[in-house]
Design a protein around this motif. Structure first.
Motif, short mmCIF file in Angstrom:
data_model
loop_
_atom_site.label_atom_id
_atom_site.label_comp_id
_atom_site.label_asym_id
_atom_site.label_seq_id
_atom_site.Cartn_x
_atom_site.Cartn_y
_atom_site.Cartn_z
N UNK A 119 9.80 80.61 62.97
CA UNK A 119 8.91 79.52 62.58
C UNK A 119 8.81 78.47 63.69
N UNK A 120 9.89 78.29 64.46
CA UNK A 120 9.83 77.35 65.57
C UNK A 120 8.81 77.78 66.62
N UNK A 121 8.58 79.09 66.68
CA UNK A 121 7.64 79.62 67.67
C UNK A 121 6.21 79.67 67.15
N UNK A 122 6.05 79.69 65.82
CA UNK A 122 4.72 79.92 65.27
C UNK A 122 4.12 78.74 64.50
N UNK A 123 4.97 77.94 63.86
CA UNK A 123 4.47 76.84 63.03
C UNK A 123 4.39 75.54 63.83
N UNK A 124 3.29 74.80 63.68
CA UNK A 124 3.14 73.57 64.44
C UNK A 124 3.75 72.36 63.74
N UNK A 125 4.02 72.48 62.43
CA UNK A 125 4.60 71.37 61.68
C UNK A 125 5.73 71.87 60.79
N UNK A 126 6.71 71.00 60.55
CA UNK A 126 7.82 71.37 59.67
C UNK A 126 7.31 71.67 58.26
N UNK A 127 6.31 70.90 57.82
CA UNK A 127 5.77 71.10 56.48
C UNK A 127 5.18 72.50 56.33
N UNK A 128 4.49 72.95 57.38
CA UNK A 128 3.89 74.29 57.35
C UNK A 128 4.97 75.37 57.32
N UNK A 129 5.97 75.21 58.17
CA UNK A 129 7.05 76.20 58.23
C UNK A 129 7.81 76.26 56.91
N UNK A 130 8.11 75.10 56.35
CA UNK A 130 8.85 75.05 55.08
C UNK A 130 8.05 75.74 53.97
N UNK A 131 6.75 75.50 53.96
CA UNK A 131 5.90 76.12 52.94
C UNK A 131 5.89 77.64 53.10
N UNK A 132 5.81 78.11 54.32
CA UNK A 132 5.80 79.56 54.56
C UNK A 132 7.11 80.22 54.15
#
Length: 340
Positions: free
Chosen positions: A290-303
């Motif tokens: 997720x650190x490599x693909x998501x631009x925001x923590x909120x997006x990564x957490x949701x995924x």
């Protein structure tokens, strides 16, 4: 009849189309993926991104030769269902904790103790819980409300399959929430394959396990506010003593810490490769990806199906384990170790 799709199981239509193509073809490599992306006019997507998405969803596996091979439909759907159930459970548990309902219920509990409205035998901060069924019910409740730390010991060291099956649900629940778990096992665990397998399973999920060659006292301590000890250490089936008395709990925490500091780290498996991805847990690999693909923590957490606070706690834990000073460095170090 219209073709059913996998969107209700969290699979994007583009990923499902690739999986169906995989099932028809039996597998393909980077070149075939590139042609498919070009044909579907999906610009800016690399074949390796497709590999990563399908394998993380459990729809495909990557062969040693670099081909993408489909997972059988029954197994794939079963995995997707489990993933959605785990995500929903994590969301509900996180909401139950952060909504304030836990504090509200605990306030009712404390109020009943204060006004003496509870039966005399359970007004005390020290309670006797008789029978294993009642003890397990208490453990279920304690672990549900555990927020920060879980300390446990196993004086025999050997865990039965029945014990593991019951513990796995509870342990997974609290580890998924980012609770710091430490477990002490007596040295006979080293000679029991079932116990050692579960101990290593716990470590991949983020728990810390040590082996003690000294005698252990049986303890379960949650958040340093509640502790369980056996009524009779030689016959644990008789039941347990639950205490919330701050002084007693503090003394038991001190006892645990002394036992912990004299114990030894879990030995590395003989067939383990120090550079393999097996040393990163599933959650750690997902966090790193997720650190490599998501631009925001909120997006990564949701995924990932977790709260933002829990996601950031996992990120901090991974960075600490890697010895990284920032997220970019963590991603680089993870690649060097083969974790992603």
């Amino acid at each position: 009849m219209a073709q059913a799709d996998l969107r209700f199981l969290g699979v994007d239509p583009d990923d499902e189309a690739l999986y169906r193509l995989l099932l028809r073809r039996g597998g393909f490599g980077h070149a075939e993926v590139s042609r498919h992306l070009a044909h579907e006019a999906q610009q800016g997507i690399e074949p390796q991104d497709v590999y990563r998405r399908l394998t993380s969803l459990g729809l495909a596996t990557e062969t040693p030769g670099g081909l993408l091979a489909p997972v059988s439909p029954a197994k794939a759907v079963e995995g997707l269902v489990e993933r959605q159930v785990d995500r929903l459970r994590a969301q509900l548990e996180e909401e139950a904790i952060t909504s304030g309902v836990v504090d509200s219920l605990l306030a009712e509990h404390e109020k009943s103790l204060a006004d003496g409205s509870r039966p005399a035998d359970i007004q005390s901060s020290v309670q006797h819980i008789e029978g294993m069924a009642a003890v397990r019910a208490v453990i279920d409740e304690l672990t549900f409300f555990t927020r920060t730390e879980s300390l446990t010991t196993s004086p025999t060291g050997v865990l039965s399959q029945d014990t593991i099956d019951h513990a796995r649900v509870l342990d997974t629940r609290i580890l998924r929430r980012g609770v710091h778990m430490r477990t002490l096992l007596a040295s006979p665990a080293l000679d029991d394959a079932t116990t050692m397998s579960y101990a290593r399973e716990l470590t991949t999920k983020g728990a810390h396990v040590r082996i003690s060659y000294q005698p252990l006292e049986r303890l379960i301590i949650c958040d340093r506010t509640a502790a369980l000890t056996p009524i009779d250490p030689t016959h644990t089936s008789k039941g347990a003593i639950l205490t919330r008395d701050p002084g007693l709990v503090a003394a038991l925490v001190s006892l645990f810490e002394r036992m912990w500091h004299t114990a030894h780290d879990l030995p590395v498996s003989e067939d383990a490769d120090a550079t393999s991805a097996a040393f990163a847990s599933t959650m750690e690999r997902q966090i790193l990806q997720s650190l490599c693909t998501a631009d925001k923590d909120e997006t990564a957490a949701r995924e990932l199906g977790v709260a933002v606070r829990t996601y950031r706690k996992h990120v901090a834990s991974v960075m600490q384990r890697l010895g990284a000073s920032n997220r970019f460095q963590a991603a680089l170090l993870a690649r060097e170790r083969g974790w992603v």
